[in-house]
Design an enzyme around this catalytic site. Structure first.
Site, PDB file in Angstrom:
ATOM      1  CE1 TYR A  59       9.169 -22.445   8.526  1.00  0.00           C
ATOM      2  CE2 TYR A  59      10.142 -20.247   8.401  1.00  0.00           C
ATOM      3  CZ  TYR A  59      10.208 -21.608   8.150  1.00  0.00           C
ATOM      4  OH  TYR A  59      11.316 -22.137   7.547  1.00  0.00           O
ATOM      5  CG  ASP A  70       7.486 -23.894   5.280  1.00  0.00           C
ATOM      6  OD1 ASP A  70       7.058 -25.075   5.292  1.00  0.00           O
ATOM      7  OD2 ASP A  70       8.567 -23.589   4.756  1.00  0.00           O
ATOM      8  CD  GLU A 115      14.445 -20.579   8.321  1.00  0.00           C
ATOM      9  OE1 GLU A 115      13.411 -20.506   7.628  1.00  0.00           O
ATOM     10  OE2 GLU A 115      15.264 -21.521   8.211  1.00  0.00           O
TER      11      GLU A 115
HETATM   12  N1  ADE Z   1      13.328 -22.455   3.357  1.00  0.00           N
HETATM   13  C1  ADE Z   1      13.028 -21.877   4.524  1.00  0.00           C
HETATM   14  N2  ADE Z   1      13.963 -22.128   5.443  1.00  0.00           N
HETATM   15  C2  ADE Z   1      14.897 -22.903   4.839  1.00  0.00           C
HETATM   16  C3  ADE Z   1      16.112 -23.483   5.257  1.00  0.00           C
HETATM   17  N3  ADE Z   1      16.537 -23.315   6.491  1.00  0.00           N
HETATM   18  N4  ADE Z   1      16.798 -24.212   4.366  1.00  0.00           N
HETATM   19  C4  ADE Z   1      16.335 -24.346   3.117  1.00  0.00           C
HETATM   20  N5  ADE Z   1      15.216 -23.836   2.654  1.00  0.00           N
HETATM   21  C5  ADE Z   1      14.492 -23.109   3.504  1.00  0.00           C
END
Ligand code: ADE
Length: 354
Positions: free
Chosen positions: A127, A145, A44
Site C-alpha cells: 500500500y 487499502d 501515510e
Molecule cells: N488515508 C490514507 N492516506 C490518506 C491521504 N493521503 N489523504 C487522506 N486520507 C488518507
C-alpha cells in the site's frame, strides 16, 4: 485514453467522474501541501489505521522535529516513540526509524522513486509503496487499502471478504486497469477521500457519490452488503492489575521488551490477573521488606483497552512508599523522577493510570 469499446468508455467515465469530484471536493490536508516523498511516507504511516483528525496534530510536530530521513535515522528510538505517543500501533514508529536508517545507508538519504526499491525499505508494504510512488512521483501504480477495497467491492458488487489476500489481488488488478496514466496520484487519493467521506463502511452517502450511476451495489440497493462480512471470532481478553508505585516522589516504570506487543514503550508495574487490595499487599511484600497493614494502597479504577487482536481489562492501584524503599524497588523496575516520567513514551493502554 481509447474510447472505442464500451467497456473502456465506462471505465474512462468512472475515472473522470471520480477525478472531477476530487478536484471539487478534496480535503485540504497538511500533507497535501508541499508534498515530498518523505512527507508522503510519514503521513501515510500515520494514517494507517488512524483517523485523519488524530493525525492532524501529530504530523506537523513530527515533520518539524524530523524534517528528513537523516534526522529520523539519527534520533533515539525513545524520542521517536515519544512523538508517536497516543497514535497507537507503535511498530509504525519503530519501522519509520528503521526505514530512515535503511534509506540513509542504501539510497543516500532520499526515498527512491522506483517502486521495486521502495518496497525494500523496512516498514514499506504494497500500500505504502503505491501511495508514495503515485502521490509523490506520479507513477501509475495502485495504492490499495481498506477504503479502496470497499469502493471496488460495491462498484462491482463483489461478495469478497476485505481482509483476504485474494481480494487484495483482485482489487489491485481492477484499480490498475482504471488508473489514469496522467493522474495516478490524484486517482488514488480520490479513492481515499471517497472512501472516507462518501463510501463509508456504514450509511454511505450514495446520493452524493460521483460514481453512483456506475455502482452495482447501489443499483441493487445493497451497498452495505459489500464487501462480504467475515465471520467474527471472539477477541481474547486478558486481565491486568496496574500499580502506580511512588517511592518518595519517584515512580516505578519498566520498559517493555524490544519486540512483541507495545515493544519499547514504558509501562507501570503490571501483574497478570485482577488482584484485590490484600492480594496487592501480598505481592508488594514479596518485593519490599517494610510492607504492613498501613501501607498506602488506593484503588484508582477499572479501565479497558482494545487492541486489534486483544482486549485488556485493567484494575489500577496507586501505592505510596517512603523514599527509603528505592533500593528494593529495583526488582520491579526503575524509580524515575517526575520530570523523567513525563518525558517517557507510555503505552496508551494504561493512559487511565498515567
Ligand atoms: N488515508 C490514507 N492516506 C490518506 C491521504 N493521503 N489523504 C487522506 N486520507 C488518507
Amino acid at each position: 485514453m481509447e474510447l472505442t469499446d464500451p467497456a473502456r468508455k465506462e471505465l474512462a467515465s468512472i475515472s473522470s467522474a471520480l477525478l472531477s469530484w476530487f478536484y471539487e471536493n478534496h480535503r485540504d490536508l497538511p500533507w497535501r501541501n508541499d508534498r515530498t516523498p518523505y512527507s508522503t511516507w510519514i503521513s501515510e504511516a500515520m494514517l494507517q489505521q488512524t483517523r485523519v483528525t488524530t493525525v492532524l496534530d501529530y504530523y506537523p510536530r513530527f515533520l518539524k522535529r524530523f524534517p528528513d530521513p537523516s534526522s529520523l535515522a539519527k534520533a533515539s528510538e525513545d524520542e521517536v516513540l515519544k512523538l508517536w505517543e497516543g497514535l497507537g500501533y507503535y511498530s509504525r514508529a519503530r519501522n519509520l526509524k528503521r526505514g530512515a536508517e535503511y534509506i540513509c545507508e542504501h539510497f543516500g538519504g532520499e526515498l527512491p522513486s522506483d517502486p521495486d526499491l521502495l518496497i525494500r525499505i523496512p516498514g514499506i508494504g504494497p500500500y505504502m509503496q503505491g501511495a508514495i510512488a503515485s502521490l509523490a512521483y506520479d507513477i501509475a501504480i495502485p495504492a490499495v487499502d481498506g477504503n479502496c477495497i470497499r469502493i471496488y467491492c460495491r462498484l462491482h458488487s463483489l461478495p469478497l471478504v476485505a481482509s483476504e489476500q485474494s481480494t487484495y489481488k483482485e482489487i489491485y488488478q481492477r484499480v490498475e486497469e482504471d488508473l489514469p496514466k496522467d493522474a495516478p496520484g490524484d486517482f488514488n487519493e480520490a479513492l481515499m477521500d471517497l472512501g472516507s467521506l462518501i463510501c463509508t463502511p456504514r450509511s454511505p452517502k450514495c446520493e452524493a457519490c460521483p460514481l453512483h450511476e456506475n455502482c452495482s451495489a447501489y443499483l441493487l440497493g445493497k451497498q452495505e452488503d459489500f464487501p462480504a462480512k467475515k465471520e467474527k471470532k471472539e477477541t481474547p481478553t486478558e486481565d491486568h492489575t496496574i500499580l502506580k508505585i511512588y517511592v518518595g516522589n519517584k515512580i516505578i516504570v519498566k520498559k517493555r521488551p524490544a519486540s512483541g506487543l507495545l515493544a519499547g514503550l514504558y509501562e507501570l508495574v503490571d501483574i497478570p490477573g485482577i488482584l484485590t487490595d490484600s492480594e496487592v499487599r501480598a505481592f508488594l511484600k514479596e518485593h519490599f521488606s517494610g510492607i504492613d497493614r498501613d501501607t498506602d494502597i488506593r484503588p484508582i479504577g477499572k479501565s479497558r483497552h482494545v487492541f486489534s487482536h486483544l482486549k485488556w481489562n485493567m484494575l489500577g492501584y496507586e501505592v505510596h512508599l517512603p523514599a527509603s524503599f528505592e533500593k528494593e524497588a529495583a526488582s520491579l523496575g526503575d524509580a524515575v523522577s517526575p520530570k523523567k516520567y513525563e518525558s517517557l513514551a507510555f503505552a496508551s493502554a494504561i493512559r487511565a493510570y498515567r
